[in-house]
Motif scaffolding. Structure first.
Motif, mmCIF file in Angstrom:
data_model
loop_
_atom_site.group_PDB
_atom_site.id
_atom_site.type_symbol
_atom_site.label_atom_id
_atom_site.label_comp_id
_atom_site.label_asym_id
_atom_site.label_seq_id
_atom_site.Cartn_x
_atom_site.Cartn_y
_atom_site.Cartn_z
ATOM 1 N N TYR A 180 -16.863 -0.082 0.820
ATOM 2 C CA TYR A 180 -16.155 -0.382 2.056
ATOM 3 C C TYR A 180 -15.723 0.898 2.771
ATOM 4 C CZ TYR A 180 -15.528 -5.393 1.116
ATOM 5 O OH TYR A 180 -15.715 -6.739 0.921
ATOM 6 N N GLY A 181 -15.952 0.938 4.080
ATOM 7 C CA GLY A 181 -15.455 2.019 4.928
ATOM 8 C C GLY A 181 -15.874 3.394 4.440
ATOM 9 N N ASP A 182 -14.896 4.318 4.380
ATOM 10 C CA ASP A 182 -15.207 5.678 3.941
ATOM 11 C C ASP A 182 -15.126 5.839 2.428
ATOM 12 O OD1 ASP A 182 -12.476 5.606 3.458
ATOM 13 O OD2 ASP A 182 -11.959 7.138 4.931
ATOM 14 N N GLY A 183 -14.742 4.798 1.722
ATOM 15 C CA GLY A 183 -14.684 4.869 0.262
ATOM 16 C C GLY A 183 -13.506 5.643 -0.287
ATOM 17 N N GLN A 184 -12.550 5.981 0.541
ATOM 18 C CA GLN A 184 -11.418 6.798 0.093
ATOM 19 C C GLN A 184 -10.201 5.960 -0.312
ATOM 20 O OE1 GLN A 184 -11.791 10.050 -0.527
ATOM 21 N NE2 GLN A 184 -13.914 9.610 0.060
ATOM 22 N N GLN A 185 -10.363 4.656 -0.409
ATOM 23 C CA GLN A 185 -9.279 3.827 -0.941
ATOM 24 C C GLN A 185 -9.076 4.177 -2.420
ATOM 25 O OE1 GLN A 185 -12.142 2.561 0.338
ATOM 26 N NE2 GLN A 185 -11.555 1.753 2.338
ATOM 27 N N VAL A 186 -7.834 4.379 -2.800
ATOM 28 C CA VAL A 186 -7.504 4.851 -4.149
ATOM 29 C C VAL A 186 -6.896 3.722 -4.965
ATOM 30 C CG1 VAL A 186 -6.045 6.433 -5.486
ATOM 31 C CG2 VAL A 186 -7.208 7.242 -3.413
ATOM 32 N N ARG A 187 -7.360 3.587 -6.197
ATOM 33 C CA ARG A 187 -6.827 2.608 -7.133
ATOM 34 C C ARG A 187 -6.557 3.283 -8.475
ATOM 35 N NH1 ARG A 187 -6.558 0.750 -2.834
ATOM 36 N NH2 ARG A 187 -7.349 -1.240 -2.042
ATOM 37 N N SER B 85 0.831 -1.197 0.000
ATOM 38 C CA SER B 85 0.000 0.000 0.000
ATOM 39 C C SER B 85 0.871 1.255 0.000
ATOM 40 C CB SER B 85 -0.904 0.007 1.238
ATOM 41 O OG SER B 85 -1.807 1.082 1.218
ATOM 42 N N LEU B 86 0.347 2.327 -0.599
ATOM 43 C CA LEU B 86 1.045 3.611 -0.677
ATOM 44 C C LEU B 86 0.352 4.659 0.182
ATOM 45 C CD1 LEU B 86 1.594 3.811 -4.548
ATOM 46 C CD2 LEU B 86 3.397 3.510 -2.839
ATOM 47 N N ALA B 87 1.144 5.585 0.728
ATOM 48 C CA ALA B 87 0.588 6.768 1.391
ATOM 49 C C ALA B 87 0.130 7.764 0.330
ATOM 50 C CB ALA B 87 1.631 7.398 2.304
ATOM 51 N N PRO B 88 -0.740 8.717 0.691
ATOM 52 C CA PRO B 88 -1.297 9.640 -0.310
ATOM 53 C C PRO B 88 -0.263 10.365 -1.165
ATOM 54 C CG PRO B 88 -2.530 9.814 1.726
ATOM 55 C CD PRO B 88 -1.376 8.902 2.010
ATOM 56 N N HIS C 187 -7.382 -3.675 4.566
ATOM 57 C CA HIS C 187 -7.673 -3.047 3.282
ATOM 58 C C HIS C 187 -6.571 -2.042 2.916
ATOM 59 C CE1 HIS C 187 -11.221 -1.470 0.605
ATOM 60 N NE2 HIS C 187 -10.147 -1.828 -0.102
ATOM 61 N N ASP C 188 -5.850 -2.275 1.821
ATOM 62 C CA ASP C 188 -4.808 -1.350 1.377
ATOM 63 C C ASP C 188 -5.432 -0.014 1.000
ATOM 64 O OD1 ASP C 188 -2.788 -3.176 1.747
ATOM 65 O OD2 ASP C 188 -2.799 -3.883 -0.323
ATOM 66 N N ARG C 189 -4.743 1.072 1.378
ATOM 67 C CA ARG C 189 -5.329 2.399 1.193
ATOM 68 C C ARG C 189 -5.154 2.941 -0.222
ATOM 69 N NH1 ARG C 189 -9.507 4.545 3.813
ATOM 70 N NH2 ARG C 189 -9.366 6.798 4.054
ATOM 71 N N ARG C 190 -3.996 2.706 -0.804
ATOM 72 C CA ARG C 190 -3.767 3.295 -2.130
ATOM 73 C C ARG C 190 -2.810 2.441 -2.942
ATOM 74 N NH1 ARG C 190 0.407 7.426 -3.530
ATOM 75 N NH2 ARG C 190 -0.001 8.040 -5.685
ATOM 76 N N TYR C 191 -3.164 2.235 -4.222
ATOM 77 C CA TYR C 191 -2.257 1.676 -5.213
ATOM 78 C C TYR C 191 -2.076 2.710 -6.316
ATOM 79 C CZ TYR C 191 -3.909 -2.858 -3.321
ATOM 80 O OH TYR C 191 -4.267 -3.902 -2.514
ATOM 81 N N SER D 94 -10.596 7.449 -6.061
ATOM 82 C CA SER D 94 -11.077 6.768 -4.868
ATOM 83 C C SER D 94 -12.273 5.904 -5.255
ATOM 84 C CB SER D 94 -11.490 7.777 -3.795
ATOM 85 O OG SER D 94 -12.697 8.433 -4.166
ATOM 86 N N ASN D 95 -12.538 4.895 -4.436
ATOM 87 C CA ASN D 95 -13.692 4.042 -4.709
ATOM 88 C C ASN D 95 -14.986 4.850 -4.745
ATOM 89 O OD1 ASN D 95 -12.069 1.801 -4.849
ATOM 90 N ND2 ASN D 95 -12.501 1.108 -2.765
ATOM 91 N N LEU D 96 -15.087 5.852 -3.857
ATOM 92 C CA LEU D 96 -16.296 6.669 -3.836
ATOM 93 C C LEU D 96 -16.429 7.492 -5.110
ATOM 94 C CD1 LEU D 96 -18.732 7.352 -2.091
ATOM 95 C CD2 LEU D 96 -17.402 9.201 -1.043
ATOM 96 N N GLN D 97 -15.322 8.065 -5.591
ATOM 97 C CA GLN D 97 -15.364 8.792 -6.864
ATOM 98 C C GLN D 97 -15.785 7.876 -7.999
ATOM 99 O OE1 GLN D 97 -11.212 10.135 -6.680
ATOM 100 N NE2 GLN D 97 -11.918 12.259 -6.862
ATOM 101 N N LEU D 98 -15.250 6.680 -8.003
ATOM 102 C CA LEU D 98 -15.570 5.734 -9.067
ATOM 103 C C LEU D 98 -17.059 5.408 -9.072
ATOM 104 C CD1 LEU D 98 -14.767 3.680 -11.261
ATOM 105 C CD2 LEU D 98 -14.332 2.055 -9.422
#
Length: 352
Positions: A216-223, A139-142, A292-296, A257-261
């Motif tokens: 999932y969660g806040d939806g801010q996981q980024v892919r 996982s990556l930081a922002p 859950h990984d935060r960012r790829y 982010s998942n929410l944006q998607l």
């Protein structure tokens, strides 16, 4: 000249087979176990096509692998065969170990035995392409730069760990035995024929049925999102021009982010298949999954610099094509939406 594709009835493998035979006449031997995520309807346009030989079987079946390699004498093997859903790997990792690690080992051994018997010129031209994932990097930081090929492996899920193990085996078979291997790491794929446990087809399937859209969660996981046809083009490029022993990252230059998607999908559905209310009203946040990984994010600069590949689709064009395909192919979606799949989604996401 023939290629052997494993896992060629799944999402990426099936798209690759269709893409390959759409662009050349070199035959494909397609080995697939036909688990829940494999669907021969994906390949129905190839029915009766002499260039496509489908074989139902498991990459962990050494005898079958040896038979196919000796019978068809492929110049290349592309390994798409994998259990690939993170959620399923959390609930039942055994199948991921069996297919992604043990299966990959047996494939490598069968291919090594076959390759060592080839004449020198055919040995030099032969390639084994391991189709891997960016999830092996962790996982990556922002603010972090995207994954490069030098990024160390830090898998965080049973799925990612099993793919990392397979990649290490591939590397070892190259360095120990000289097997000419190539490894690619792709970001999240999307496009036609994707099994609806993955986020994009899940959202489309549920939205059209008026069902909740779980995030999932806040939806801010980024892919980073990669259109599957661009992935297929990259694989063809790597197979033709990649250097044995090298890794190549493949990305779509589309971080969301998942929410944006999900909001993007809802907006497209509002335009293309309007309902009684905006589809975004169906969005529901559910408990996050463990680990859950935060960012790829993918740095595909090496592939562009050395081999000249870059994605042809923007995310805007690719996602519109994808939504339209699912709207136009309700029969395929219905065929994979079995009772077992509905039971899985109910257990995974609950009723909320």
């Amino acid at each position: 000249m023939t290629i052997l594709v494993t896992g060629g009835a799944g999402f990426i493998g099936g798209n690759f087979v269709l893409d390959w035979l759409g662009g050349c006449d070199e035959p494909v031997v397609n080995l697939d176990k036909l688990t829940y995520a494999g669907n021969l309807l994906t390949l129905q346009s190839l029915a009766g096509d002499a260039r496509h030989q489908f074989v139902r079987g498991d990459i962990a079946d050494s005898a079958l692998l040896h038979q196919l390699l000796q019978q068809y004498r492929p110049r290349a093997v592309l390994n798409f065969a994998a259990e690939s859903h993170v959620d399923r790997s959390i609930h039942g990792p055994d199948a991921f170990i069996a297919t992604n690690i043990v299966g990959s080992f047996r494939l490598l051994e069968a291919v090594r035995d076959y390759w060592q018997q080839l004449p020198a010129a055919e040995q030099a031209a032969f390639r084994l392409l391991q189709v891997s994932t960016d999830e092996v990097y962790g996982s990556l930081a922002p603010g972090d730069a995207g994954f490069s090929e030098q990024h160390r492996y830090q898998p965080n899920s049973p799925y990612a760990a099993s793919k990392a193990a397979a990649d290490h085996l591939v590397r070892a078979w190259h360095h120990t035995y000289g097997l000419p291997v190539l490894t690619t790491h792709c970001s999240n794929n999307y496009g036609p024929y994707q099994f609806p446990e993955k986020l994009i087809p899940l959202v489309l399937h549920n939205a059209l049925a008026g069902q909740p859209l779980p995030i999932y969660g806040d939806g801010q996981q980024v892919r980073d999102w990669l259109y599957v046809a661009d992935h297929c083009a990259a694989l063809r490029t790597v197979l033709a021009h990649g250097q044995p022993g090298e890794h190549y990252n493949i990305g779509g230059n589309a971080e969301l982010s998942n929410l944006q998607l999900v909001h993007t999908l809802c907006a497209l559905l509002d335009e293309l298949r309007p309902g009684a209310a905006p589809y975004a009203t169906l969005i529901r946040h559910v408990a996050d999954r463990p680990g859950h990984d935060r960012r790829y994010a993918i740095d595909a600069g090496k592939l562009q610099r050395e081999l000249g590949w870059q994605p042809a689709e923007s995310f805007a064009s690719g996602i519109r094509k994808t939504v339209q395909w699912y709207l136009d192919n309700a029969e395929w979606v219905h065929s994979v939406s079995s009772r077992s799949y509905r039971s899985w989604t109910q257990r995974q996401y609950g009723a909320s």
